[in-house]
Design an enzyme around this catalytic site. Structure first.
Site: not given
Length: 433
Positions: A250, A253, A318-319, A352, A412
């Site tokens: 990762q 990335h 995230e992961h 992924d 109302h």
């Protein structure tokens, strides 16, 4: 208490770099609002050296591009999209419309309506994320979205054929070779050649993410996204080599992608650090992975498995990859994550690329309040009401009158009074006509 063997750069440095991104993005969006297609073309020329007669591919162009892709690639795309489609359909099946009678003649209902037009952003540049076409387009189509506009940038002036094939096979209604902020802004605000969409989904670089953030409210977005994150949880039974490989998977990335290890074993921590340093020099993506690990890599050693899960929840990453003797324990102990990957046989890269769950996931702590992209993101859950019994009309009308007047909403209250009057003959003292 946790012992930190490796820490990341201070957050202040990260925040400072984001300020310039925000200013740049705001200027591009404002320019595209004002000048439309003309501005879009200028930014595409500037950032991607790309200015074709039409950014949108015709059906004939798409067919020609898809035909140029090797059959094995097409077969693999179809297989992965089948996995994504099947999981999204299971998600859709878990959502039910219903209608219930709560009082005599009072029917309340719920139904799900697909968003009518969505944009799918599929990143290009160094990494043409073909899989993002599966995640954003297939899922939208399973939800029933009638119009999906898909954008991806050219790569060094060339058409990314495999990505175009993935977009086409996923069911995109329009395919545009357009990237960056200019693509997101064009989809959101519309131009003379592109009708606007209602929601935009898909990952991207810091500029794409910021464009989505600035446009949120005018359109819907999948979620606020930042650099890819991985958190590996390991006990003393974990393999340091596997820990290191997966952290780097990762980190490649981008240079700002956090890669973090939390372990109950100091030996595993030290050996993982050593393995990372051994593997990095030989990685073809070292130019991204090395600064990511250097500046954003962390290693924490804790005393117990309970501390491990508690600290993991604080990260809200995230992961989260769980390399422990009892990986499914994480399902009970953790509440703040984008996706869990349980056991050594399940890596983040599966999520992924191939396994079928959606890889568009929350980052930068957003897992504290949201999950990732799913079929429900493309659906609007709406309600409806109907009262046909006169007794219930009178009951609710009188109750509405009293409740509204407590809040000083006389208009109302009168609306409720009228229903009680029509149903049961109640007087309307405020009506002097």
């Amino acid at each position: 208490m946790a012992e930190i063997l490796k820490n990341a750069v201070p957050k202040a440095e990260v925040t400072a770099s984001l300020e310039q991104v925000r200013a740049t993005v705001a200027g591009v969006i404002a320019d595209i609002r004002a000048r439309g297609d003309e501005a879009v073309r200028e930014y595409s020329e500037k950032f991607d050296d790309w200015s074709p007669d039409s950014f949108r591919l015709s059906e004939e162009e798409v067919e020609k591009i898809v035909a140029s892709v090797p059959q094995q690639v097409i077969d693999d795309i179809r297989f992965v999209q089948d996995q994504v489609r099947a999981f999204a359909r299971h998600q859709l099946d878990s959502l039910g419309a219903f209608e219930v009678e709560t009082l005599p003649g009072v029917r309340l209902g719920q139904k799900h309506i697909p968003v009518q037009a969505t944009g799918a952003y599929i990143p290009g540049g160094r990494y043409p994320l073909t899989a993002s076409a599966h995640m954003t387009i297939v899922t939208a189509k399973v939800a029933g979205v009638p119009r999906v506009v898909a954008c991806t940038p050219p790569i060094r002036g060339e058409i990314p054929a495999a990505t175009v094939a993935a977009m086409h096979l996923a069911g995109a209604d329009e395919i545009w070779l357009l990237g960056g902020v200019q693509a997101v802004a064009a989809m959101a605000v519309g131009t003379d050649t592109m009708s606007p969409v209602n929601l935009i989904a898909g990952p991207g670089n810091a500029y794409v993410a910021e464009a989505k953030r600035q446009l949120f409210g005018e359109i819907g977005i999948d979620l606020f996204a930042g650099p890819t994150e991985i958190l590996v949880l390991a006990d003393d039974a974990a393999d340091p080599f596997v820990c290191a490989v997966d952290l780097l998977s990762q980190a490649e990335h981008g240079p700002d992608s956090p890669a973090v290890l939390i372990t109950t074993s100091r030996e595993i921590a030290e050996r993982t650090i050593a393995e990372v340093e051994r593997l990095l020099p030989g990685m073809p993506t070292r130019d991204f992975a090395e600064p990511a690990w250097r500046d954003h890599g962390q290693v924490h050693v804790v005393d117990t498995i309970d501390e491990l899960y508690a600290l993991a929840d604080e990260f809200a990453f995230e992961h989260v990859e769980v390399l422990t003797r009892e990986p499914r324990l994480a399902l009970e102990r953790m509440t703040q994550y984008g996706a869990l990957f349980l056991g050594e046989g399940t890596c983040v890269s599966f999520g992924d690329k191939v396994i079928g769950t959606n890889h568009v996931l929350p980052t930068r702590g957003a897992a504290r309040y949201t999950g990732g992209l799913w079929v429900g993101k493309y659906l609007k859950t709406v309600t409806y009401q109907e009262v046909t019994d006169t007794g219930s009309q009178a009951l609710l009308g009188r109750l509405c009158g009293r409740a509204a007047r407590v809040e000083l909403f006389e208009g109302h209250a009168r609306s409720g009074d009228v229903r009680a009057a029509r149903a049961a003959g109640d007087e309307l003292p405020w009506n002097t006509a």
